[in-house]
Design an enzyme around this catalytic site. Structure first.
Site, PDB file in Angstrom:
ATOM      1  CB  SER A 107      47.385 -38.585  -6.683  1.00 58.99           C
ATOM      2  OG  SER A 107      47.699 -38.503  -5.537  1.00 58.99           O
ATOM      3  NE  ARG A 110      66.449 -32.959  -4.401  1.00 59.29           N
ATOM      4  CZ  ARG A 110      67.344 -34.054  -4.203  1.00 59.29           C
ATOM      5  NH1 ARG A 110      67.397 -35.242  -4.881  1.00 59.29           N
ATOM      6  NH2 ARG A 110      68.377 -33.690  -3.657  1.00 59.29           N
ATOM      7  CB  ILE A 111      64.979 -31.723   2.060  1.00 65.17           C
ATOM      8  CG1 ILE A 111      64.447 -32.986   2.920  1.00 65.17           C
ATOM      9  CG2 ILE A 111      65.293 -30.298   3.200  1.00 65.17           C
ATOM     10  CD1 ILE A 111      65.175 -33.315   3.832  1.00 65.17           C
ATOM     11  CG  ASN A 154      54.223 -30.212   1.950  1.00 64.04           C
ATOM     12  OD1 ASN A 154      54.195 -30.978   0.729  1.00 64.04           O
ATOM     13  ND2 ASN A 154      54.879 -30.973   2.896  1.00 64.04           N
ATOM     14  CG  HIS A 200      53.482 -34.358   6.278  1.00 63.28           C
ATOM     15  ND1 HIS A 200      54.839 -34.864   5.657  1.00 63.28           N
ATOM     16  CD2 HIS A 200      53.468 -35.014   7.497  1.00 63.28           C
ATOM     17  CE1 HIS A 200      55.216 -35.640   6.383  1.00 63.28           C
ATOM     18  NE2 HIS A 200      54.429 -35.921   7.529  1.00 63.28           N
TER      19      HIS A 200
END
Length: 194
Positions: A15, A93-94, A109, A111
């Site tokens: 999204s 995924r880390i 990113n 968060h």
């Protein structure tokens, strides 16, 4: 205006990726989404990207002998798209240190918390359990530590009486979809850097 090329990493419906694609349709937006890469072949976001004429790829980490080989292949795909920036949009995924350092300063990113609060998963339930009065989301530079990179932008939402993780998720997501395109535009115009 030469627009910056962006690759988006997703694992699901994407999204936030969709919000970035929509923003990039504006003629004065300084970035374009040129490729979407998923670690899940069935990610619905891949179909969304294809419908917008954007290149896609999927890679299953389980098919690679090591995380390094998986991430090297991701880098090769991103480089084949000639991306300037990488946006993580629900990529579950880390990432290894080599991959992060390869893209450092050019990878961001989003968060779902007001970092440095609530790094990692289940942020909405954790905010409710803590009794916090507000919650929100953060766009940040990706560094080797999980959710530790410097903040670019944050948006806040009040925690309301009777909120559940679902209602809070929905309200934060509305803000995420506004915040991520703003932060990417700042990055692409050179207004922020690591």
């Amino acid at each position: 205006m030469s627009r910056k090329k962006v690759g988006v990493l997703i694992s699901g419906r994407g999204s936030n990726m969709s919000a970035l694609i929509e923003a990039s349709k504006a003629p004065d937006y300084p970035a374009e989404i040129v490729g979407v890469l998923s670690n899940k072949a069935a990610a619905p976001g891949l179909l969304t990207a294809q419908e917008h004429g954007i290149a896609t790829a999927s890679l299953a980490q389980s098919k690679f002998p090591s995380r390094e080989m998986f991430e090297d292949t991701m880098t090769q795909i991103l480089e084949s798209w000639e991306v300037d920036y990488v946006c993580l949009a629900g990529f579950m995924r880390i990432l290894g240190e080599d991959f992060v350092l390869r893209w450092q300063g050019r990878m961001v990113n989003i968060h779902p918390s007001l970092l440095p609060l609530y790094k990692g998963l289940d942020t909405h339930a954790r905010v409710l359990a803590a009794g916090d009065a507000e919650h929100g989301c953060t766009v940040h530079f990706v560094t080797p530590g999980l959710d530790e990179g410097p903040t670019i932008l944050q948006a806040r939402v009040p925690v309301l009486p009777g909120d559940t993780p679902e209602t809070l998720t929905a309200r934060v997501l509305v803000e995420e979809h506004k915040l991520y395109p703003l932060a990417l535009a700042m990055l692409a115009r050179g207004e922020v850097s690591l």
